[in-house]
Write an enzyme that holds these catalytic residues in place. Structure first.
Site, mmCIF file in Angstrom:
data_model
loop_
_atom_site.group_PDB
_atom_site.id
_atom_site.type_symbol
_atom_site.label_atom_id
_atom_site.label_comp_id
_atom_site.label_asym_id
_atom_site.label_seq_id
_atom_site.Cartn_x
_atom_site.Cartn_y
_atom_site.Cartn_z
ATOM 1 N N GLY A 33 29.102 -12.629 25.374
ATOM 2 C CA GLY A 33 29.092 -11.161 25.406
ATOM 3 C C GLY A 33 28.730 -10.561 26.748
ATOM 4 O O GLY A 33 28.902 -9.365 26.960
ATOM 5 N N ARG A 41 25.941 -1.473 40.773
ATOM 6 C CA ARG A 41 25.952 -2.914 40.526
ATOM 7 C C ARG A 41 26.859 -3.599 41.539
ATOM 8 O O ARG A 41 27.734 -2.959 42.118
ATOM 9 C CB ARG A 41 26.417 -3.198 39.085
ATOM 10 C CG ARG A 41 25.410 -2.711 38.049
ATOM 11 C CD ARG A 41 25.886 -2.925 36.622
ATOM 12 N NE ARG A 41 26.077 -4.321 36.292
ATOM 13 C CZ ARG A 41 25.103 -5.142 35.863
ATOM 14 N NH1 ARG A 41 23.868 -4.690 35.747
ATOM 15 N NH2 ARG A 41 25.368 -6.396 35.565
ATOM 16 N N HIS A 52 41.296 21.024 10.925
ATOM 17 C CA HIS A 52 40.276 22.073 11.014
ATOM 18 C C HIS A 52 39.261 21.886 9.898
ATOM 19 O O HIS A 52 39.662 21.629 8.756
ATOM 20 C CB HIS A 52 40.938 23.448 10.880
ATOM 21 C CG HIS A 52 39.938 24.566 10.842
ATOM 22 N ND1 HIS A 52 39.329 25.019 11.985
ATOM 23 C CD2 HIS A 52 39.421 25.276 9.799
ATOM 24 C CE1 HIS A 52 38.487 25.999 11.652
ATOM 25 N NE2 HIS A 52 38.515 26.171 10.330
HETATM 26 P P1 FAD Z 1 29.774 -9.470 32.530
HETATM 27 O O1 FAD Z 1 29.666 -8.737 31.278
HETATM 28 O O2 FAD Z 1 28.727 -9.279 33.564
HETATM 29 O O3 FAD Z 1 29.853 -11.012 32.111
HETATM 30 C C1 FAD Z 1 29.857 -12.035 33.044
HETATM 31 C C2 FAD Z 1 29.217 -13.251 32.406
HETATM 32 O O4 FAD Z 1 29.459 -14.361 33.264
HETATM 33 C C3 FAD Z 1 27.709 -13.150 32.262
HETATM 34 O O5 FAD Z 1 27.330 -13.359 30.925
HETATM 35 C C4 FAD Z 1 27.164 -14.250 33.166
HETATM 36 O O6 FAD Z 1 26.029 -14.911 32.610
HETATM 37 C C5 FAD Z 1 28.337 -15.208 33.245
HETATM 38 N N1 FAD Z 1 28.392 -16.005 34.475
HETATM 39 C C6 FAD Z 1 28.316 -15.565 35.747
HETATM 40 N N2 FAD Z 1 28.480 -16.595 36.602
HETATM 41 C C7 FAD Z 1 28.652 -17.696 35.827
HETATM 42 C C8 FAD Z 1 28.870 -19.064 36.120
HETATM 43 N N3 FAD Z 1 28.973 -19.509 37.380
HETATM 44 N N4 FAD Z 1 28.993 -19.933 35.091
HETATM 45 C C9 FAD Z 1 28.893 -19.507 33.795
HETATM 46 N N5 FAD Z 1 28.699 -18.225 33.468
HETATM 47 C C10 FAD Z 1 28.590 -17.333 34.470
HETATM 48 N N6 FAD Z 1 30.432 -0.377 30.297
HETATM 49 C C11 FAD Z 1 31.109 0.385 29.399
HETATM 50 O O7 FAD Z 1 32.335 0.353 29.397
HETATM 51 N N7 FAD Z 1 30.447 1.162 28.485
HETATM 52 C C12 FAD Z 1 29.101 1.224 28.457
HETATM 53 O O8 FAD Z 1 28.528 1.937 27.624
HETATM 54 C C13 FAD Z 1 28.364 0.464 29.390
HETATM 55 N N8 FAD Z 1 27.013 0.499 29.388
HETATM 56 C C14 FAD Z 1 26.330 -0.260 30.285
HETATM 57 C C15 FAD Z 1 24.941 -0.173 30.289
HETATM 58 C C16 FAD Z 1 24.208 -0.915 31.197
HETATM 59 C C17 FAD Z 1 22.699 -0.820 31.183
HETATM 60 C C18 FAD Z 1 24.883 -1.783 32.107
HETATM 61 C C19 FAD Z 1 24.113 -2.633 33.068
HETATM 62 C C20 FAD Z 1 26.261 -1.870 32.110
HETATM 63 C C21 FAD Z 1 27.003 -1.107 31.207
HETATM 64 N N9 FAD Z 1 28.392 -1.134 31.187
HETATM 65 C C22 FAD Z 1 29.081 -0.350 30.307
HETATM 66 C C23 FAD Z 1 29.168 -1.985 32.110
HETATM 67 C C24 FAD Z 1 29.635 -3.285 31.405
HETATM 68 O O9 FAD Z 1 28.510 -3.947 30.892
HETATM 69 C C25 FAD Z 1 30.389 -4.154 32.381
HETATM 70 O O10 FAD Z 1 31.427 -3.425 32.996
HETATM 71 C C26 FAD Z 1 30.990 -5.362 31.667
HETATM 72 O O11 FAD Z 1 29.988 -6.130 31.034
HETATM 73 C C27 FAD Z 1 31.760 -6.239 32.657
HETATM 74 O O12 FAD Z 1 32.292 -7.340 31.996
HETATM 75 P P2 FAD Z 1 32.574 -8.712 32.762
HETATM 76 O O13 FAD Z 1 33.105 -9.650 31.753
HETATM 77 O O14 FAD Z 1 33.355 -8.460 33.987
HETATM 78 O O15 FAD Z 1 31.144 -9.210 33.268
HETATM 79 P P1 NAI Z 2 26.287 4.362 39.334
HETATM 80 O O1 NAI Z 2 27.211 3.940 40.405
HETATM 81 O O2 NAI Z 2 26.801 5.004 38.109
HETATM 82 O O3 NAI Z 2 25.216 5.380 39.941
HETATM 83 C C1 NAI Z 2 24.382 5.035 41.009
HETATM 84 C C2 NAI Z 2 23.782 6.312 41.554
HETATM 85 O O4 NAI Z 2 22.776 5.946 42.486
HETATM 86 C C3 NAI Z 2 24.789 7.185 42.303
HETATM 87 O O5 NAI Z 2 24.636 8.503 41.895
HETATM 88 C C4 NAI Z 2 24.417 6.973 43.762
HETATM 89 O O6 NAI Z 2 24.724 8.086 44.569
HETATM 90 C C5 NAI Z 2 22.927 6.748 43.648
HETATM 91 N N1 NAI Z 2 22.327 6.008 44.748
HETATM 92 C C6 NAI Z 2 22.843 4.951 45.424
HETATM 93 N N2 NAI Z 2 21.957 4.504 46.342
HETATM 94 C C7 NAI Z 2 20.862 5.293 46.229
HETATM 95 C C8 NAI Z 2 19.608 5.320 46.894
HETATM 96 N N3 NAI Z 2 19.315 4.451 47.844
HETATM 97 N N4 NAI Z 2 18.715 6.254 46.519
HETATM 98 C C9 NAI Z 2 19.003 7.156 45.529
HETATM 99 N N5 NAI Z 2 20.182 7.170 44.880
HETATM 100 C C10 NAI Z 2 21.085 6.241 45.215
HETATM 101 O O7 NAI Z 2 25.413 3.051 39.006
HETATM 102 P P2 NAI Z 2 24.423 2.712 37.819
HETATM 103 O O8 NAI Z 2 23.952 3.925 37.131
HETATM 104 O O9 NAI Z 2 23.435 1.763 38.399
HETATM 105 O O10 NAI Z 2 25.356 1.926 36.826
HETATM 106 C C11 NAI Z 2 26.052 0.778 37.291
HETATM 107 C C12 NAI Z 2 27.377 0.681 36.646
HETATM 108 O O11 NAI Z 2 27.237 0.215 35.308
HETATM 109 C C13 NAI Z 2 28.110 2.010 36.506
HETATM 110 O O12 NAI Z 2 28.781 2.363 37.685
HETATM 111 C C14 NAI Z 2 29.061 1.707 35.417
HETATM 112 O O13 NAI Z 2 30.149 1.029 35.957
HETATM 113 C C15 NAI Z 2 28.256 0.769 34.529
HETATM 114 N N6 NAI Z 2 27.667 1.526 33.407
HETATM 115 C C16 NAI Z 2 28.488 2.181 32.545
HETATM 116 C C17 NAI Z 2 27.982 2.894 31.496
HETATM 117 C C18 NAI Z 2 28.914 3.624 30.616
HETATM 118 O O14 NAI Z 2 30.105 3.390 30.694
HETATM 119 N N7 NAI Z 2 28.441 4.513 29.756
HETATM 120 C C19 NAI Z 2 26.548 2.953 31.233
HETATM 121 C C20 NAI Z 2 25.769 2.271 32.226
HETATM 122 C C21 NAI Z 2 26.327 1.574 33.248
#
Ligand code: FAD
Ligand code: NAI
Length: 467
Positions: free
Chosen positions: A40, A275, A446
């Protein structure tokens, strides 16, 4: 003799697990390597799912205190049981990660636990938790290693008091004073959770606005609404250091453009400044793979890193979103199976799951102006939507942007309760190249909140009827 796979996927997040399931469906022999111990990825374990579990529960906690009385619901004293709130979050995560294991079995995907490293074209080494190694032979390698939190120079994340998004989801107590660095998606979602649970929240943002990729009008409305909910913003401000005393954190901030600084007291600091791709120890160089300055893996148009090596999700260009990673993974499985996999990055929706929610797809007004594209705009406030009024949920609006000459929809920007679901309607319309008139002339039930989308579309041609 080692088995030869059609596909070996490194990473079991939305990019990797969807690629694996689709490859299995298409009859390919597939393995997915994951080192975390559960499937996941970031999304299910420390991202989308746990954050939404806390957003949902904390919203109900806040509603019970602040909104129920006006609906004629009397409660006794509403109390927080943080341990149970965290436990129900973990239950959601456990259930969903195990669900992926079930889907792997159903689709004949081998789940290989350990860290994957590319040795050469067609060879991936896996090291398990005990250090035991094996080599998988494969026709195709898919890199789906995702991303990790970006860090600020000089600021050490201890995941106890100065935490990343991971620690922010598992605080042991409600901090009295919480400082968030970054007013992006995580800043707003996590700031909302902890403010609802009782923290005094300050969000420090480098730029002079919140949520940089959102339409400016939407971001302004969001800022005004979140301020009313108790979040305070320090915009155009940078953090220069954090001093840890025994009981407090002293966060030094100063104007981004320079000037006199000040110190903010905090019990917890959450660093949420974006990130970065995770490619540590991956062996990318062993197949001639390259990354750009930010560590993003370079791919050709259709996800190719090198011959027989592909990459998907957060570690390649495009929005770092779970559904984008999912679509990348599906497309690569289809390309490997000889089909036509493709992802339209122009129509990946964004949703911020605050209350009200924020959602958008396509181009915003600033982008259209910068590109010199002439557009018309229809806007409809939830204050004029009957369902929103009935539900006491009147904050926000829907805005539809359409090309001036052709009426083709170019973007939709929404803030309001439930807009995270409503954006899908516009995504489908835009994929079909719809005009705003197509939505305007489509019957919408509606009373529903989605009538606001229709009314905004009518507004493009100036015939909004309910306002
Ligand atoms: P990841 O989900 O990061 O998965 C990569 C996996 O690869 C990890 O489990 C890691 O352990 C594994 N891995 C890495 N290197 C290796 C290796 N060498 N060997 C084996 N395994 C390895 N996105 C949304 O669309 N909606 C949201 O509401 C949302 N909320 C978020 C909230 C938070 C707090 C955060 C941090 C992110 C959120 N995101 C959200 C972003 C979303 O989680 C990511 O865009 C998504 O998980 C990316 O998927 P991925 O498969 O590319 O990578
Ligand atoms: P983000 O890119 O959404 O926001 C980072 C913020 O930090 C920006 O506003 C930027 O201007 C600011 N910033 C950057 N450097 C700074 C500094 N030195 N001091 C103060 N402010 C600074 O990144 P965030 O919130 O960390 O989330 C990471 C990613 O995870 C998102 O871009 C998104 O791709 C994913 N995510 C998606 C969610 C969703 O879809 N609902 C929920 C949470 C995360």
């Amino acid at each position: 003799m080692a088995e030869t796979y059609d596909v070996v996927i490194i990473g079991g997040g939305p990019g990797g697990y969807n690629c694996a399931i689709r490859a299995g469906q298409l009859g390919l022999k597939v393995a997915c390597i994951e080192m975390r111990g559960t499937l996941g990825g970031t999304c299910l374990n420390v991202g989308c799912i746990p954050s939404k579990a806390l957003l949902h529960a904390s919203h109900l906690f806040s509603a019970a205190q602040n909104e129920f009385a006006s609906l004629g619901i009397k409660t006794g004293k509403v109390e927080l049981d943080l341990t149970q709130m965290m436990a129900q979050k973990s239950d959601a995560v456990d259930g969903l990660t195990k669900g992926i294991e079930f889907l792997f079995k159903k689709n004949k995907v081998d789940y290989v636990k350990g860290r994957g490293k590319i040795l050469s074209k067609g060879k991936v080494e896996v090291t398990d938790a005990d250090g035991k190694k094996q080599v998988l032979e494969t026709k195709n390698i898919v890199i789906a290693t995702g991303s990790e939190p970006a860090t600020l120079p000089g600021i050490e994340i201890d995941e106890e008091r100065v935490v990343s998004n991971t620690g922010a989801l598992s605080l042991k107590a409600v901090p009295k004073k919480l400082v968030l660095i970054g007013a992006g998606v995580i800043g707003l979602e996590m700031g909302s959770v902890w403010a609802r649970l009782g923290s005094e929240v300050t969000v420090v943002e480098y730029l002079d606005r919140i949520l940089p990729p959102a339409d400016a009008e939407v971001a302004k409305e969001a800022e005004r609404t979140f301020k009313k909910q108790g979040l305070s913003f320090k915009l155009g401000t940078k953090v220069t250091g954090i001093e840890k005393t025994k009981t407090k954190l002293k966060v030094a901030v100063e104007p981004a453009k320079g000037g006199a600084g000040e110190t903010l007291d905090a019990d917890i600091v959450i660093v949420a400044i974006g990130r970065k791709p995770y490619t540590e120890g991956l062996g990318l160089e062993n197949v001639g793979g390259k990354t750009d300055k930010r560590g993003v893996i370079e791919v050709t148009d259709h996800f190719k890193v090198a011959d027989g090596v592909w990459a998907v999700g957060d570690c390649i260009p495009g929005p770092m979103l779970a559904h984008k990673a999912e679509d990348d993974g599906t497309a690569v499985a289809e390309l490997i199976a000889g089909k036509a996999g493709h992802v339209n990055y122009d129509l990946v929706p964004s949703v911020v799951y605050t209350n009200p929610e924020i959602a958008w797809v396509g181009k915003n007004e600033e982008e259209l102006k910068a590109a010199g594209i002439e557009y018309k705009k229809g806007k409809f406030p939830f204050m004029a939507n009957s369902r929103a009024r009935t539900n006491h949920e009147t904050v926000g609006f829907v805005k539809i942007l359409a090309e001036k000459g052709t009426d083709r929809i170019l973007g939709a920007h929404m803030i309001g309760v439930g807009v995270g679901e409503m954006i899908a309607e516009v995504c489908v319309a835009m994929e079909f190249g719809a005009a705003s008139e197509d939505i305007a002339r489509t019957s919408h039930a509606h009373p529903t909140l989605s009538e606001a989308v229709r009314q905004a579309a009518m507004g493009v041609e100036g015939w909004t009827m309910q306002m």
